[in-house]
Design a protein around this motif. Structure first.
Motif, PDB file in Angstrom:
ATOM      1  N   ALA A   1     -37.987 -54.957  45.153  1.00 48.47           N
ATOM      2  CA  ALA A   1     -37.618 -53.837  46.019  1.00 48.47           C
ATOM      3  C   ALA A   1     -36.348 -53.164  45.507  1.00 48.47           C
ATOM      4  N   LEU A   2     -35.366 -53.954  45.099  1.00 47.33           N
ATOM      5  CA  LEU A   2     -34.131 -53.382  44.559  1.00 47.33           C
ATOM      6  C   LEU A   2     -34.386 -52.588  43.288  1.00 47.33           C
ATOM      7  N   ALA A   3     -35.254 -53.092  42.437  1.00 52.56           N
ATOM      8  CA  ALA A   3     -35.579 -52.371  41.201  1.00 52.56           C
ATOM      9  C   ALA A   3     -36.227 -51.025  41.514  1.00 52.56           C
ATOM     10  N   ARG A   4     -37.121 -50.992  42.522  1.00 52.69           N
ATOM     11  CA  ARG A   4     -37.759 -49.724  42.904  1.00 52.69           C
ATOM     12  C   ARG A   4     -36.741 -48.742  43.449  1.00 52.69           C
ATOM     13  N   VAL A   5     -35.833 -49.216  44.285  1.00 50.21           N
ATOM     14  CA  VAL A   5     -34.818 -48.335  44.868  1.00 50.21           C
ATOM     15  C   VAL A   5     -33.873 -47.817  43.789  1.00 50.21           C
ATOM     16  N   ARG A   6     -33.451 -48.699  42.901  1.00 45.61           N
ATOM     17  CA  ARG A   6     -32.539 -48.275  41.827  1.00 45.61           C
ATOM     18  C   ARG A   6     -33.184 -47.249  40.910  1.00 45.61           C
ATOM     19  N   ALA A   7     -34.490 -47.364  40.705  1.00 42.50           N
ATOM     20  CA  ALA A   7     -35.194 -46.400  39.855  1.00 42.50           C
ATOM     21  C   ALA A   7     -35.218 -45.007  40.491  1.00 42.50           C
ATOM     22  N   ASP A   8     -35.097 -44.945  41.817  1.00 43.20           N
ATOM     23  CA  ASP A   8     -35.132 -43.664  42.530  1.00 43.20           C
ATOM     24  C   ASP A   8     -33.759 -43.018  42.682  1.00 43.20           C
ATOM     25  N   ILE A   9     -32.701 -43.702  42.276  1.00 46.94           N
ATOM     26  CA  ILE A   9     -31.357 -43.144  42.405  1.00 46.94           C
ATOM     27  C   ILE A   9     -31.222 -42.000  41.402  1.00 46.94           C
ATOM     28  N   PRO A  10     -30.831 -40.824  41.892  1.00 46.07           N
ATOM     29  CA  PRO A  10     -30.710 -39.675  40.986  1.00 46.07           C
ATOM     30  C   PRO A  10     -29.583 -39.869  39.983  1.00 46.07           C
ATOM     31  N   GLU A  11     -29.769 -39.297  38.818  1.00 45.78           N
ATOM     32  CA  GLU A  11     -28.758 -39.362  37.761  1.00 45.78           C
ATOM     33  C   GLU A  11     -28.530 -37.969  37.197  1.00 45.78           C
ATOM     34  N   GLY A  12     -27.404 -37.786  36.549  1.00 44.97           N
ATOM     35  CA  GLY A  12     -27.111 -36.509  35.916  1.00 44.97           C
ATOM     36  C   GLY A  12     -26.452 -35.535  36.861  1.00 44.97           C
TER      37      GLY A  12
ATOM     38  N   GLU B   1     -34.582 -24.022  48.174  1.00 45.08           N
ATOM     39  CA  GLU B   1     -33.452 -23.747  49.067  1.00 45.08           C
ATOM     40  C   GLU B   1     -32.151 -24.171  48.376  1.00 45.08           C
ATOM     41  N   VAL B   2     -31.069 -23.556  48.763  1.00 39.83           N
ATOM     42  CA  VAL B   2     -29.761 -23.901  48.212  1.00 39.83           C
ATOM     43  C   VAL B   2     -29.365 -25.287  48.721  1.00 39.83           C
ATOM     44  N   ILE B   3     -28.892 -26.126  47.813  1.00 35.71           N
ATOM     45  CA  ILE B   3     -28.378 -27.443  48.188  1.00 35.71           C
ATOM     46  C   ILE B   3     -26.878 -27.275  48.409  1.00 35.71           C
ATOM     47  N   PRO B   4     -26.386 -27.583  49.613  1.00 36.79           N
ATOM     48  CA  PRO B   4     -24.964 -27.377  49.913  1.00 36.79           C
ATOM     49  C   PRO B   4     -24.044 -28.138  48.957  1.00 36.79           C
ATOM     50  N   GLU B   5     -22.898 -27.539  48.703  1.00 32.11           N
ATOM     51  CA  GLU B   5     -21.899 -28.131  47.809  1.00 32.11           C
ATOM     52  C   GLU B   5     -21.519 -29.550  48.253  1.00 32.11           C
ATOM     53  N   ALA B   6     -21.361 -29.751  49.560  1.00 32.74           N
ATOM     54  CA  ALA B   6     -20.979 -31.075  50.068  1.00 32.74           C
ATOM     55  C   ALA B   6     -22.029 -32.121  49.706  1.00 32.74           C
ATOM     56  N   ARG B   7     -23.311 -31.770  49.783  1.00 28.61           N
ATOM     57  CA  ARG B   7     -24.379 -32.717  49.415  1.00 28.61           C
ATOM     58  C   ARG B   7     -24.354 -32.986  47.911  1.00 28.61           C
ATOM     59  N   ARG B   8     -24.118 -31.957  47.128  1.00 26.78           N
ATOM     60  CA  ARG B   8     -24.082 -32.138  45.670  1.00 26.78           C
ATOM     61  C   ARG B   8     -22.936 -33.054  45.250  1.00 26.78           C
ATOM     62  N   ARG B   9     -21.808 -32.962  45.977  1.00 30.64           N
ATOM     63  CA  ARG B   9     -20.675 -33.843  45.668  1.00 30.64           C
ATOM     64  C   ARG B   9     -20.925 -35.265  46.179  1.00 30.64           C
ATOM     65  N   ALA B  10     -21.558 -35.382  47.347  1.00 30.95           N
ATOM     66  CA  ALA B  10     -21.789 -36.695  47.963  1.00 30.95           C
ATOM     67  C   ALA B  10     -22.856 -37.499  47.235  1.00 30.95           C
ATOM     68  N   VAL B  11     -23.867 -36.815  46.685  1.00 29.65           N
ATOM     69  CA  VAL B  11     -24.987 -37.489  46.015  1.00 29.65           C
ATOM     70  C   VAL B  11     -25.112 -36.931  44.602  1.00 29.65           C
ATOM     71  N   PRO B  12     -24.354 -37.496  43.656  1.00 23.34           N
ATOM     72  CA  PRO B  12     -24.442 -37.000  42.283  1.00 23.34           C
ATOM     73  C   PRO B  12     -25.874 -37.094  41.758  1.00 23.34           C
ATOM     74  N   GLY B  13     -26.341 -36.023  41.141  1.00 22.41           N
ATOM     75  CA  GLY B  13     -27.695 -36.004  40.594  1.00 22.41           C
ATOM     76  C   GLY B  13     -28.757 -35.624  41.601  1.00 22.41           C
ATOM     77  N   VAL B  14     -28.344 -35.135  42.768  1.00 20.49           N
ATOM     78  CA  VAL B  14     -29.303 -34.786  43.823  1.00 20.49           C
ATOM     79  C   VAL B  14     -30.239 -33.671  43.341  1.00 20.49           C
ATOM     80  N   ARG B  15     -31.530 -33.782  43.687  1.00 15.67           N
ATOM     81  CA  ARG B  15     -32.525 -32.821  43.230  1.00 15.67           C
ATOM     82  C   ARG B  15     -33.261 -32.145  44.387  1.00 15.67           C
ATOM     83  N   LEU B  16     -33.115 -32.694  45.603  1.00 15.17           N
ATOM     84  CA  LEU B  16     -33.830 -32.163  46.762  1.00 15.17           C
ATOM     85  C   LEU B  16     -32.868 -31.836  47.895  1.00 15.17           C
TER      86      LEU B  16
END
Length: 88
Positions: free
Chosen positions: A22-33, A44-59
């Motif tokens: 389960a940990l391996a599956r979750v870690r594989a889903d962590i965004p990078e970059g 839709e625009v992703i708010p600046e606060a979300r982009r800073r809070a979740v590095p690599g966010v795509r959604l």
């Protein structure tokens, strides 16, 4: 009483393997970059606060919530733990 691939008395090894999978599956889903400025799904625009809070966010939050709900519904594991739920 162990079952599956484990010998009798090896229940903890089965639990550890399940948790590690389960940990391996979750870690594989962590965004990078670098985070995107617009959602991959709905554009839709992703708010600046979300982009800073979740590095690599795509959604955006809405699309991420929908994706999380779909992933949870498709879980291959019996989380209820009752014998009846395993028979269904």
């Amino acid at each position: 009483m162990a079952g599956g691939w484990a010998k009798d008395g090896a229940e903890q090894a089965q639990i550890d393997d399940t948790v590690n999978d389960a940990l391996a599956r979750v870690r594989a889903d962590i965004p990078e970059g670098e985070s995107l400025e617009h959602c991959e799904e709905c554009d839709e625009v992703i708010p600046e606060a979300r982009r800073r809070a979740v590095p690599g966010v795509r959604l955006c939050v809405s699309c991420q919530t929908e994706q999380d709900e779909q992933s949870a519904a498709a879980s291959p594991y019996n989380r209820r733990g009752s014998k009846d739920s395993q028979l269904r």
